[in-house]
Design a protein around this motif. Structure first.
Motif, PDB file in Angstrom:
ATOM      1  N   LEU A  99      -7.940  -4.598  -7.584  1.00 57.29           N
ATOM      2  CA  LEU A  99      -6.519  -5.093  -7.349  1.00 57.29           C
ATOM      3  C   LEU A  99      -5.994  -4.208  -6.505  1.00 57.29           C
ATOM      4  O   LEU A  99      -6.633  -2.977  -6.146  1.00 57.29           O
ATOM      5  N   THR A 100      -4.908  -4.373  -6.142  1.00 56.61           N
ATOM      6  CA  THR A 100      -3.964  -3.562  -5.435  1.00 56.61           C
ATOM      7  C   THR A 100      -2.700  -3.835  -5.587  1.00 56.61           C
ATOM      8  O   THR A 100      -1.998  -4.723  -5.856  1.00 56.61           O
ATOM      9  N   ASN A 101      -1.661  -2.696  -5.321  1.00 58.47           N
ATOM     10  CA  ASN A 101      -0.353  -2.808  -5.231  1.00 58.47           C
ATOM     11  C   ASN A 101       0.460  -3.131  -4.249  1.00 58.47           C
ATOM     12  O   ASN A 101       1.464  -3.837  -4.283  1.00 58.47           O
ATOM     13  N   GLN A 102      -0.339  -3.226  -2.971  1.00 59.08           N
ATOM     14  CA  GLN A 102       0.140  -3.568  -1.879  1.00 59.08           C
ATOM     15  C   GLN A 102      -0.976  -3.561  -0.553  1.00 59.08           C
ATOM     16  O   GLN A 102      -2.022  -2.887  -0.985  1.00 59.08           O
ATOM     17  N   VAL A 103      -0.858  -4.058   0.411  1.00 56.48           N
ATOM     18  CA  VAL A 103      -2.079  -4.407   1.374  1.00 56.48           C
ATOM     19  C   VAL A 103      -1.756  -3.569   2.457  1.00 56.48           C
ATOM     20  O   VAL A 103      -1.908  -4.186   3.353  1.00 56.48           O
ATOM     21  N   HIS A 104      -1.498  -2.354   2.407  1.00 58.32           N
ATOM     22  CA  HIS A 104      -1.491  -1.476   3.619  1.00 58.32           C
ATOM     23  C   HIS A 104      -2.568  -0.736   3.432  1.00 58.32           C
ATOM     24  O   HIS A 104      -3.403  -0.548   2.749  1.00 58.32           O
ATOM     25  N   ALA A 127       1.519 -13.590  -1.632  1.00 61.79           N
ATOM     26  CA  ALA A 127       2.198 -13.420  -0.771  1.00 61.79           C
ATOM     27  C   ALA A 127       1.841 -12.476   0.364  1.00 61.79           C
ATOM     28  O   ALA A 127       2.086 -12.489   1.239  1.00 61.79           O
ATOM     29  N   ASP A 128       0.564 -11.772  -0.291  1.00 60.93           N
ATOM     30  CA  ASP A 128       0.202 -10.896   0.903  1.00 60.93           C
ATOM     31  C   ASP A 128      -1.462 -11.313   1.185  1.00 60.93           C
ATOM     32  O   ASP A 128      -1.943 -10.650   1.856  1.00 60.93           O
ATOM     33  N   ALA A 129      -1.697 -12.453   0.690  1.00 59.81           N
ATOM     34  CA  ALA A 129      -3.119 -13.109   1.129  1.00 59.81           C
ATOM     35  C   ALA A 129      -3.274 -13.177   2.534  1.00 59.81           C
ATOM     36  O   ALA A 129      -4.363 -13.003   3.192  1.00 59.81           O
ATOM     37  N   ALA A 130      -2.249 -13.757   3.256  1.00 55.58           N
ATOM     38  CA  ALA A 130      -2.368 -13.935   4.707  1.00 55.58           C
ATOM     39  C   ALA A 130      -2.756 -12.746   5.560  1.00 55.58           C
ATOM     40  O   ALA A 130      -3.537 -12.542   6.422  1.00 55.58           O
ATOM     41  N   GLY A 182       3.828  -9.086  -0.541  1.00 57.47           N
ATOM     42  CA  GLY A 182       3.256  -9.409  -2.029  1.00 57.47           C
ATOM     43  C   GLY A 182       3.032  -8.116  -2.590  1.00 57.47           C
ATOM     44  O   GLY A 182       2.118  -8.060  -3.747  1.00 57.47           O
ATOM     45  N   SER A 183       3.995  -7.291  -2.502  1.00 54.11           N
ATOM     46  CA  SER A 183       3.885  -5.829  -3.343  1.00 54.11           C
ATOM     47  C   SER A 183       3.937  -6.175  -4.738  1.00 54.11           C
ATOM     48  O   SER A 183       4.711  -7.279  -5.093  1.00 54.11           O
TER      49      SER A 183
END
Length: 288
Positions: A99-104, A127-130, A182-183
């Motif tokens: 899992l992740t809190n955000q995709v940076h 919301a962060d999938a793309a 998607g955070s």
């Protein structure tokens, strides 16, 4: 025909070159040295462990059915996290969910590598999938010509209040957009003997854009998303909280030289509320 024999290989070569170019990963080189500095792994409370670097937090949630890993830091952190997990006496190969809190790139940089190493399923806020699929190229602020992390295979897209279960662990995802679209944060009950603590793995919604929100054309709903998050996070009830960056919850200051087991160190509600309030004031300036 002779012309075609020469042309086809040329086309193939060009096509392969373009593909390779599209897949190129360029992780930023000017990074905080605390992001790669090692830190001794430790038990936060119950079956929740800190296995990240000095500032980039990674969390291991252990269960008899396998383990959950939240956040992976930079690409170079894969071996560091593996060593930390194993030094605590757990099998790295027993990680089943990522899992992740955000995709940076500073939180998912090693995600694809660890997924390959363990075969774990990666679950992410929808919301962060793309952005995950492009390796960060389409991120509204940090995106660009090249990917900043290796694209990750997604097993499940999550939505607000979705539950992630493994063994006796049950995490609820809380959609907290703004920092990325998607955070998210995760909240869970952690048992410690006769006690049960409600623990929040928070994504503190720091504002990284230098311009006014109205100028962020790649994320037109950014102001509204931040407002939602800043209105929602103060209402979350918990006993213990930690965050995606160790510095955000003052890990080193709280622990100091203490090596013992002290869950009460992280019952810092005042620190959490101050962080959110500070960001709210920054938000107010960005919407003027």
């Amino acid at each position: 025909m002779h012309f075609m024999k020469k042309l086809v290989p040329a086309l193939l070569c060009t096509s392969m070159s373009l593909y390779a170019h599209a897949q190129k990963v360029v992780e930023p080189t000017h990074i905080n040295p605390d992001w790669t500095k090692t830190y001794q792994p430790f038990c936060i409370v119950g079956n929740l462990y800190y296995v990240g670097t000095y500032d980039l937090a990674s969390y291991l949630i252990t269960t008899p059915s396998g383990h959950i890993l939240v956040n992976t830091g930079l690409a170079s952190s894969a071996d560091v996290i593996k060593k930390n997990v194993e030094s605590l006496g757990f099998k790295f190969s027993d990680i089943k969910i990522l899992l992740t809190n955000q995709v940076h790139y500073d939180h998912v940089g090693a995600m694809a590598a660890i997924q390959q190493m363990t075969g774990a399923q990666f679950m992410v806020d929808a919301a962060d999938a793309a952005v995950v699929k492009t390796g960060g190229k389409t991120d509204y602020e940090l995106g660009g010509e090249f990917s900043t992390f290796k694209p990750i295979k997604i097993s499940r897209e999550l939505h607000d209040r979705d539950v992630i279960s493994l063994g006796d662990a049950r995490l609820v995802m809380l959609h907290h957009p703004g920092h990325t679209k998607g955070s998210c944060s995760f909240i869970m009950d952690v048992k410690d003997g006769s006690k049960t603590y409600k623990v929040l793995l928070a994504n503190i919604p720091t504002i990284i854009v230098s311009k006014q929100f109205s100028e962020v054309t790649k994320y037109p709903q950014i102001a509204a998303d931040y407002k939602y998050t800043l209105d929602t996070m103060p209402k979350v009830q918990f006993d213990i909280w930690v965050a995606a960056h160790a510095s955000q919850f003052d890990l080193q200051r709280l622990r100091g030289e203490k090596d013992g087991y002290k869950p009460e160190l992280f019952m810092n509600r005042e620190g959490y509320d101050k962080r959110i309030e500070k960001i709210r004031k920054e938000w107010e300036e960005k919407v003027k």
